[in-house]
Design an enzyme around this catalytic site. Structure first.
Site, PDB file in Angstrom:
ATOM      1  N   LYS A  33       2.033 -87.747 -13.158  1.00 58.72           N
ATOM      2  CA  LYS A  33       1.951 -87.691 -11.450  1.00 58.72           C
ATOM      3  C   LYS A  33       1.229 -86.613 -10.670  1.00 58.72           C
ATOM      4  CE  LYS A  33       2.890 -83.387 -11.885  1.00 58.72           C
ATOM      5  NZ  LYS A  33       1.023 -81.879 -11.204  1.00 58.72           N
TER       6      LYS A  33
ATOM      7  N   ASP B 151       7.773 -78.556 -13.447  1.00 61.34           N
ATOM      8  CA  ASP B 151       7.916 -79.872 -12.730  1.00 61.34           C
ATOM      9  C   ASP B 151       8.646 -81.165 -13.220  1.00 61.34           C
ATOM     10  OD1 ASP B 151       5.832 -79.763 -11.476  1.00 61.34           O
ATOM     11  OD2 ASP B 151       4.084 -80.270 -13.271  1.00 61.34           O
TER      12      ASP B 151
END
Length: 291
Positions: free
Chosen positions: A11, A137
């Site tokens: 990401k 996350d």
């Protein structure tokens, strides 16, 4: 015995604002996040009993439980049943301690496999909530695509996909302890306030240049001098024709956005002569089905 393999995409934080410290010790954040094609590969095989974890073919020996085992236990606890025999193998490509969510992405891929096998009717938001028990996350890494993440990272809002583009990712040869940066955030005022609303509008309009113009990461403001190679890489990318460049997460990986692949390839080749951990990637859409 079944076997399934899934990609575990890294990401990027296109925009990241550090907000207040919460009573639970975490910080409230506001971030526009994007999955990219740089990825690990996660393979899960059913076994008769036990839980094993291998990384690049070698058994992983750690004190206590791995994040993967904790996630599996949380998943089956939610189902009210014991953990079956599982052998998990990670093929790593995303660098560790890089601000790219590599470890979270691996666990998220494992959770998606477990959902597909054992509870396909589980709502996506429940799978994301299970992931949150392992890491902040995790909800986004379970979902993927382009999203606004708020709170610890558990409040997700899907955003329009990023227009087609290319990323160059470059990690210097050091890691940055995330707790150190959060401690600095508590001790000083962070002035960086990304234009999240403007970035959302740019995404809605398919305006890549508008998105790139609003790249901003509050952690950059907190970097002590020993980590300023981050800024040298950022400046190199800007000199190589990037639309814009920024650090991802708590660093130290820097990424740049390019409209054309040829320009991105040239920049990656130039940076790669000095920094071994340089990668070319493109955006990846949502990973977890809605529902």
């Amino acid at each position: 015995m079944r076997v399934m393999t899934q990609a575990a995409p890294a990401k990027l934080n296109l925009a990241l604002e550090i907000r207040d410290r919460r009573p639970d010790g975490y910080h409230n954040l506001c971030s526009v996040m994007q999955t990219v094609s740089l990825c690990d590969t996660v393979t899960v095989e059913e076994r008769r009993s036990g839980f094993t974890l291998r990384v690049d073919g070698e058994p992983l020996h750690i004190d206590g439980q791995s994040l993967e085992q904790r996630a599996a236990e949380a998943f089956f606890q939610a189902l009210g049943r014991p953990v079956p025999g599982l052998a998990v193998t990670l093929e790593k490509r995303t660098p560790a301690y890089a601000g790219l969510g590599g470890g979270s992405a691996d666990v998220a891929a494992l959770l998606r496999i477990l959902r597909a096998w054992y509870c396909p009717e589980m709502p996506a938001v429940e799978l994301e909530a299970i992931g949150l028990t392992v890491g902040s996350d995790m909800p986004f890494c379970v979902r993927g695509g382009t999203a606004l993440a708020e709170g610890r990272g558990e409040v997700l809002t899907d955003l329009p996909p990023l227009p087609r583009c290319w990323f160059v990712l470059c990690k210097p040869d050091f890691g940055i302890p995330t707790p150190e940066l959060f401690a600095r955030a508590d001790a000083q005022t962070v002035h960086c306030r990304p234009d999240i609303a403007g970035m959302r509008r740019a995404l809605e309009q398919g305006d890549l240049e508008g998105v790139a113009a609003r790249l901003c990461n509050g952690f950059e403001e907190l970097l002590p001098p020993e980590y300023h190679a981050v800024f040298r890489i950022r400046d190199r990318l800007r000199a190589l024709g990037v639309l814009n460049a920024s650090m991802s997460g708590s660093g130290p990986t820097v990424f740049g956005i390019f409209r054309e692949r040829d320009a991105a390839e040239r920049a990656a080749a130039s940076l790669g002569r000095e920094y071994a951990q340089t990668y070319l990637a493109e955006p990846v859409g949502r990973l977890e089905p809605r529902g």
